[in-house]
Design a protein around this motif. Structure first.
Motif, mmCIF file in Angstrom:
data_model
loop_
_atom_site.group_PDB
_atom_site.id
_atom_site.type_symbol
_atom_site.label_atom_id
_atom_site.label_comp_id
_atom_site.label_asym_id
_atom_site.label_seq_id
_atom_site.Cartn_x
_atom_site.Cartn_y
_atom_site.Cartn_z
ATOM 1 N N GLY A 1 44.920 -34.780 -12.963
ATOM 2 C CA GLY A 1 44.269 -35.396 -14.151
ATOM 3 C C GLY A 1 45.313 -36.379 -14.647
ATOM 4 N N LYS A 6 43.746 -39.193 -16.726
ATOM 5 C CA LYS A 6 42.698 -38.645 -17.231
ATOM 6 C C LYS A 6 43.085 -37.263 -17.705
ATOM 7 C CE LYS A 6 39.570 -41.993 -16.264
ATOM 8 N NZ LYS A 6 38.923 -42.869 -17.123
ATOM 9 N N GLY A 7 42.442 -36.922 -18.829
ATOM 10 C CA GLY A 7 42.704 -35.441 -19.346
ATOM 11 C C GLY A 7 41.669 -34.462 -18.143
ATOM 12 N N SER A 10 38.203 -33.992 -18.578
ATOM 13 C CA SER A 10 37.369 -35.299 -18.061
ATOM 14 C C SER A 10 37.175 -35.047 -16.511
ATOM 15 C CB SER A 10 38.155 -36.710 -18.281
ATOM 16 O OG SER A 10 38.153 -36.729 -19.551
ATOM 17 N N ILE A 11 38.385 -34.515 -15.905
ATOM 18 C CA ILE A 11 38.198 -34.322 -14.384
ATOM 19 C C ILE A 11 37.535 -33.247 -14.173
ATOM 20 C CG2 ILE A 11 39.612 -33.427 -12.411
ATOM 21 C CD1 ILE A 11 40.098 -36.544 -13.360
#
Length: 138
Positions: A1, A6-7, A10-11
């Protein structure tokens, strides 16, 4: 991530979308379905996912409408607590349920002697337009 900026959540959500059938991931890649639609489809029974995805594309269902359809499919009937008698036969209750699933909104069949009415609830102008398009076939 961190490498992708990305957080973690989110992944994780993106990876969950890979669990969907190839036909649905193809619809996402083509832009026919959004990631929100795909997440809602993950909550649906596997046997119904592709048909629901096709319905989203065909009827232009919003993510919220799709979530309501999935909830109607997955939530157990609330027959555990005795409710006020609806006066509907089993066939009429099934018809009411099918309408609810078809339009993706709350539907109530109201009997009045030999006649009655069908009530379809909506919460916004776009939802009313979506329901009208489903009912009128436009």
């Amino acid at each position: 991530g961190q490498r992708l900026g990305k957080g973690r959540s989110s992944i994780a959500n993106a990876l969950r979308l890979l669990l969907l059938p190839d036909a649905i991931t193809s619809m996402i890649a083509q832009g026919l379905l959004s990631a929100g639609h795909a997440k809602a489809l993950l909550a649906a029974p596997e046997a119904t996912r592709l048909e629901l995805a096709k319905r989203v594309v065909r009827d232009g269902l919003s993510v919220r409408a799709l979530e309501r359809v999935v909830m109607a499919l997955t939530s157990p009937p609330a027959a555990k607590t005795p409710a006020a008698p609806s006066g509907l036969s089993a066939e009429e209750r099934e018809f009411e349920s099918q309408l609810r699933t078809r339009v993706g909104a709350h539907v109530a069949l109201r009997r009045n002697g030999k006649g009655g009415r069908i009530e379809i609830a909506f919460t916004s102008e776009p939802e009313l337009i979506r329901i009208a398009e489903i009912l009128l076939g436009d």
